[in-house]
Design a protein around this motif. Sequence first.
Motif: not given
Length: 589
Positions: A176-180, A201-206, A333-340
């Motif tokens: 899972i590659d979470l980009g902006s 999926a158009n769900l980037g951290a932006h 964006a995978s730094r966001m705790p809720f992602i993990r």
Amino acid sequence: MYYIGIDFGHGETTVSRVPGINGSIVSQIAIKQSSKSDDKKIISAICKKDNKWSLVQGEQDFRLDDLREGFKGMISLMTDSDKEAMREFAKLIFAAILKNDTSLEYIDNDNRNFKLGIACPSDWIREDPKAQQDYLDFFRNECGLPVDHCIKESDAAFFTKFRGNEYAVNDNVFVIDLGSSTIDFTTYSNSKCISNCCWGANLGAHRIEDALMPYVKSGSSASNIETLINFRNVNGFAGNIDSTISLFVRTQKEKYYTESQQSYSLAVRYDYLTPRWTGPKWEICIGFEASIEEFDKIIANYKLSIKETLRNAKIRLNTNGITPNRVLLSGGASRMPFIREYVEDVFGVHVDVDPQPECVVSNGIALYSEAFDNAFRELGSILRGVDFATIYRDADTVATAKAIERLIPSVVAQIKQDSGCTGERMRKMFCNFIRGLDENNDTFKELVSSELNATISSKAAGAISSAYKRVFKIDVDTSDVKIQVEADILPFASSNFEEGGGWYNRITEYIKKSSGCIFDGAFFTWDQARDFDERCRIADGVKSYLVSSSMNISYPNLDEIVKKIVTQAADYTIRIFKEKQLFETTFKQ
């Protein structure tokens, strides 16, 4: 030799190098002019300093003129403005790499001590098969970067773990590659990409910044921003102020998640948003604060979409018979705790998150470049060791003989059927036929080339197959290898077939011996008439002699021919590698 990997991200860019600094396997090349830990990444943005394009080093540059960010996109869909921004940004990044890493030497593309790789978003390639090549061509041709190859971002991320022997060959890994801008999902089973289990999926951290912006720009901040915009317009500043505000929102968001802050707080002064502000100093233009609970409410829809997407992903994988035993998260964006937390809850397996997830792709590019280069250096050495010169000479001799055998029957039949055919007429017919066997005879050339290409292709296919078995210990299908070479047509000099010439004398001697008449053999002339049996013996004999004759031919272009054969064989070797997705072999190198 050094191997450099650049991950041009939509939100931030990182650069990695192999071998790493101070004996490490891989490390980052600092791009920012800073000694802080965050110098391993830089915002993918440019601005004008003294009317020249410059990298955006940090918040101190957000206020500068013509700030541009979010310009990365599929090349075929980019606007001219975004292409300009991407082009200038790439040039600045490359210049910074050479400036900040003194181990690297660069005179020009052919004189350097490093190989350079980039990565293309995997979802682009699924949308458009040409996207990867377009991306590579853009950086090579328009940006002037000496890029050696371009791989998928997900492949680069996956390779970091396989290269480190953390993944087994038979693992089912969901990347899972979470980009902006987007999230990219890629599945690997037995270290091969499963194409029908890959999507985006158009769900980037932006989306988080997008959700925050209306709140940030509301209330008193709205009128303040209007005042700021008017000031910028009057003073001729370029660029959209929203880009500047968005960068402040994003920077604070990253601090909020990485520093475990108890609230999201944003206080931005006017002079932080535009240069040469003439109003009161220290005056706040944008002020916004949200508690943890309030912040979660603002981005609730985004978090809900993420969790729902992960649940659907698991269903999709299970439907295709895939149950991941490992999940790899990459991207800042995978730094966001809720992602993990969500990933562990949905998949219930081990989740890999690198301490610096924004560097995973650039690390993978550099590591992959090294493995790729080592493997193909060995493959190239094997191919160059094949005696293609002898193969070509032998194949050319056979091809020429077969071409003559195909073309000469009409001459033979004509001689046999001509009851008034004299030896002189036979000689002229044979000599005219032979004289026509040159590079201007398209039919002859086509026949020789066709046979020659078939033989060389077969030999090259065998060599490539042997090379793969030796380097990767596997069998690969090389039946579709097609090598094209320019036939070096044998130099049949016309003078050889005139009276007194070498071939004239040879055919004369042959006809003397084939006439079956001792008297004629002693006093032979070409002008004598020949009966049917004699014509048949002479015609068939000369045909056989021409087909089987071996000349001492020199090949002045042989080195160049061999070089072209090896180049094509090497290109096929790389193409087979990419098409067969030979991860399990390359990643073991």
